[in-house]
Design a protein around this motif. Structure first.
Motif, mmCIF file in Angstrom:
data_model
loop_
_atom_site.group_PDB
_atom_site.id
_atom_site.type_symbol
_atom_site.label_atom_id
_atom_site.label_comp_id
_atom_site.label_asym_id
_atom_site.label_seq_id
_atom_site.Cartn_x
_atom_site.Cartn_y
_atom_site.Cartn_z
ATOM 1 N N ILE A 207 34.900 46.655 28.144
ATOM 2 C CA ILE A 207 35.921 45.781 27.570
ATOM 3 C C ILE A 207 35.315 44.394 27.367
ATOM 4 O O ILE A 207 34.985 43.705 28.332
ATOM 5 N N PRO A 208 35.152 43.962 26.132
ATOM 6 C CA PRO A 208 34.582 42.627 25.884
ATOM 7 C C PRO A 208 35.438 41.545 26.530
ATOM 8 O O PRO A 208 36.674 41.577 26.467
ATOM 9 N N ASN A 209 34.786 40.574 27.175
ATOM 10 C CA ASN A 209 35.483 39.446 27.805
ATOM 11 C C ASN A 209 36.580 39.913 28.762
ATOM 12 O O ASN A 209 37.695 39.384 28.759
ATOM 13 N N PHE A 210 36.253 40.919 29.554
ATOM 14 C CA PHE A 210 37.232 41.475 30.496
ATOM 15 C C PHE A 210 37.794 40.389 31.400
ATOM 16 O O PHE A 210 37.057 39.646 32.046
ATOM 17 N N SER A 211 39.121 40.304 31.431
ATOM 18 C CA SER A 211 39.803 39.323 32.273
ATOM 19 C C SER A 211 41.082 39.965 32.815
ATOM 20 O O SER A 211 42.059 40.144 32.086
ATOM 21 N N PRO A 212 41.093 40.348 34.098
ATOM 22 C CA PRO A 212 42.262 41.040 34.645
ATOM 23 C C PRO A 212 43.493 40.149 34.704
ATOM 24 O O PRO A 212 43.405 38.924 34.814
ATOM 25 N N ALA A 213 44.650 40.806 34.625
ATOM 26 C CA ALA A 213 45.920 40.080 34.703
ATOM 27 C C ALA A 213 46.301 39.761 36.139
ATOM 28 O O ALA A 213 47.080 38.842 36.396
ATOM 29 N N PHE A 214 45.736 40.513 37.077
ATOM 30 C CA PHE A 214 46.073 40.341 38.492
ATOM 31 C C PHE A 214 44.890 40.815 39.330
ATOM 32 O O PHE A 214 44.284 41.839 39.026
ATOM 33 N N THR A 215 44.576 40.056 40.371
ATOM 34 C CA THR A 215 43.496 40.458 41.272
ATOM 35 C C THR A 215 43.917 40.258 42.719
ATOM 36 O O THR A 215 44.785 39.433 43.018
ATOM 37 N N SER A 216 43.298 41.025 43.596
ATOM 38 C CA SER A 216 43.519 40.881 45.035
ATOM 39 C C SER A 216 42.317 41.465 45.771
ATOM 40 O O SER A 216 41.585 42.299 45.225
ATOM 41 N N ASP A 217 42.138 41.032 47.014
ATOM 42 C CA ASP A 217 41.072 41.595 47.836
ATOM 43 C C ASP A 217 41.591 42.674 48.775
ATOM 44 O O ASP A 217 40.882 43.127 49.663
ATOM 45 N N SER A 224 50.537 47.918 45.035
ATOM 46 C CA SER A 224 51.901 47.410 44.859
ATOM 47 C C SER A 224 52.068 46.745 43.500
ATOM 48 O O SER A 224 53.116 46.881 42.847
ATOM 49 N N ALA A 225 51.037 46.036 43.049
ATOM 50 C CA ALA A 225 51.105 45.388 41.739
ATOM 51 C C ALA A 225 51.186 46.413 40.619
ATOM 52 O O ALA A 225 51.938 46.251 39.651
ATOM 53 N N VAL A 226 50.417 47.507 40.735
ATOM 54 C CA VAL A 226 50.480 48.571 39.725
ATOM 55 C C VAL A 226 51.853 49.218 39.740
ATOM 56 O O VAL A 226 52.460 49.468 38.682
ATOM 57 N N GLU A 227 52.377 49.502 40.919
ATOM 58 C CA GLU A 227 53.713 50.101 41.027
ATOM 59 C C GLU A 227 54.783 49.207 40.415
ATOM 60 O O GLU A 227 55.755 49.700 39.826
ATOM 61 N N ALA A 228 54.597 47.888 40.559
ATOM 62 C CA ALA A 228 55.590 46.942 40.042
ATOM 63 C C ALA A 228 55.472 46.725 38.538
ATOM 64 O O ALA A 228 56.297 46.011 37.951
ATOM 65 N N GLY A 229 54.457 47.325 37.916
ATOM 66 C CA GLY A 229 54.310 47.193 36.473
ATOM 67 C C GLY A 229 53.507 45.992 36.030
ATOM 68 O O GLY A 229 53.541 45.606 34.863
ATOM 69 N N VAL A 230 52.759 45.366 36.947
ATOM 70 C CA VAL A 230 51.955 44.203 36.595
ATOM 71 C C VAL A 230 50.816 44.591 35.670
ATOM 72 O O VAL A 230 50.467 43.840 34.755
ATOM 73 N N GLY A 231 50.225 45.765 35.900
ATOM 74 C CA GLY A 231 49.109 46.175 35.067
ATOM 75 C C GLY A 231 48.619 47.570 35.395
ATOM 76 O O GLY A 231 49.240 48.289 36.186
ATOM 77 N N ALA A 232 47.500 47.914 34.779
ATOM 78 C CA ALA A 232 46.898 49.238 34.951
ATOM 79 C C ALA A 232 45.710 49.155 35.897
ATOM 80 O O ALA A 232 45.116 48.094 36.087
ATOM 81 N N THR A 233 45.352 50.272 36.455
ATOM 82 C CA THR A 233 44.146 50.360 37.261
ATOM 83 C C THR A 233 43.474 51.693 36.995
ATOM 84 O O THR A 233 44.076 52.595 36.405
ATOM 85 N N VAL A 234 42.222 51.825 37.450
ATOM 86 C CA VAL A 234 41.473 53.076 37.315
ATOM 87 C C VAL A 234 41.252 53.655 38.696
ATOM 88 O O VAL A 234 40.790 52.959 39.596
ATOM 89 N N CYS A 235 41.607 54.924 38.862
ATOM 90 C CA CYS A 235 41.385 55.615 40.131
ATOM 91 C C CYS A 235 40.734 56.962 39.860
ATOM 92 O O CYS A 235 41.039 57.610 38.860
ATOM 93 N N GLY A 236 39.869 57.356 40.762
ATOM 94 C CA GLY A 236 39.319 58.698 40.695
ATOM 95 C C GLY A 236 40.401 59.687 41.084
ATOM 96 O O GLY A 236 40.874 59.689 42.218
ATOM 97 N N HIS A 237 40.815 60.519 40.144
ATOM 98 C CA HIS A 237 41.954 61.414 40.379
ATOM 99 C C HIS A 237 41.476 62.738 40.956
ATOM 100 O O HIS A 237 40.837 63.536 40.279
ATOM 101 N N ILE A 238 41.775 62.947 42.238
ATOM 102 C CA ILE A 238 41.500 64.222 42.896
ATOM 103 C C ILE A 238 42.815 64.977 42.994
ATOM 104 O O ILE A 238 43.762 64.517 43.640
ATOM 105 N N SER A 239 42.872 66.110 42.361
ATOM 106 C CA SER A 239 44.128 66.874 42.330
ATOM 107 C C SER A 239 44.259 67.704 43.602
ATOM 108 O O SER A 239 44.113 68.914 43.599
#
Length: 296
Positions: A207-217, A224-239
């Motif tokens: 993503i050119p000039n990647f700048s997240p809408a929300f960050t945390s350590d 919680s931010a993803v659940e609240a609809g703040v933004g998207a995230t990437v997770c390794g999906h293990i079914s």
């Protein structure tokens, strides 16, 4: 001169963490105890081992000479401990498993219930951390990692190919375009000091000039931010069969992550740890679940 292993371990903790406070946290003792014991060690050695400054504790030339021997002592202490425990006759006691915050939360925590139902005498300790625990030193018994090991004393028990999913809340998905691009998504990502932890580098690369809408350590804050609809995230999906994604009300977007669409998950263990019945049994149960996930 007789230097006890506990003193060598304390020296190594300071050398590797770079500070007295971090070493105290690793060893689970107070900082005054670290200072007192180091002073006694330096007196016994007859030389200063660290220079204290505003940026922490830096090794002196005398300290540098002790680092490699101390690391070898740590590895052999781990081997000694595992050899002593290999005489256990049944799988009971504590098994420590280390993994990323996501895997610890999503997979290992509910997996612990499965272990308890199969073997009431077994207990899991899940170390949810970004840093790698040293399995050779016995800092953990098993590890789930995205990178395989090259250490001859460690072994990879199982490798699972993982689909990396872009997750959002249902509410956010309704507000997005029908087929959003990566650039159109608001992103939730790691804050310093974890900005080099996935998925940040991968997203920056595509993503050119990647700048997240929300960050945390903190992972739970990110979730919680993803659940609240703040933004998207990437997770390794293990079914896996313990999945709680439905309860968290998260959904996967049909979006191309390019070269980062897949990754690998490796179950790693010190070879000698497999001689310990409780470690071997938990490793077998983990392999069974990962095999299930591969077939789903």
């Amino acid at each position: 001169m007789d230097i006890p292993w506990d003193d060598a371990r304390l020296f190594l903790a300071i050398a590797e963490t770079g500070s007295f406070s971090a070493a105290a946290k690793r060893l689970r003792v107070g900082q005054p105890t670290v200072s007192r014991r180091l002073a006694a060690l330096e007196y016994a050695v007859g030389a200063k081992l660290f220079r204290r400054g505003v940026e922490g504790a830096a090794l002196t030339a005398a300290g540098e000479r002790l680092v490699l021997p101390a690391r070898k002592m740590a590895e052999w202490a781990g081997e000694f401990q595992r050899a002593a425990e290999s005489s256990d006759s049944s799988p009971k006691g504590l098994v420590r498993v280390t993994a990323s915050p996501f895997l610890s939360f999503d997979f290992l925590a509910p997996f612990a219930s499965h272990v308890a139902s199969k073997h009431p005498g077994l207990r899991l300790e899940v170390q949810s951390t970004i840093q790698y625990a040293d399995l050779g030193r016995g800092e953990a018994d098993l590890a789930l990692r995205t990178q395989c090991t090259r250490n001859a004393d460690l072994t990879c028990l199982f490798t699972l190919e993982v689909h990396n999913a872009v997750l959002v809340s249902r509410a956010l998905k309704e507000r997005l375009p029908r087929r959003p691009t990566l650039q159109q998504l608001p992103w939730v990502a790691w804050a310093p000091p974890y900005e080099a932890v996935p998925p940040n580098p991968q997203l920056e690369s595509i993503i050119p000039n990647f700048s997240p809408a929300f960050t945390s350590d903190n992972y739970l804050v990110l979730l919680s931010a993803v659940e609240a609809g703040v933004g998207a995230t990437v997770c390794g999906h293990i079914s896996h069969r313990f999945s709680t994604r439905r309860e968290r009300n998260l959904v996967e977007l049909d979006i191309d992550l390019g070269p980062h669409a897949k990754s690998e998950l490796h179950l790693i263990c010190a070879k000698s740890a497999l001689d310990i019945p409780r470690v071997r049994r938990v490793s077998e149960l983990l392999v069974q679940e990962l095999e299930r996930a591969r077939k789903r």
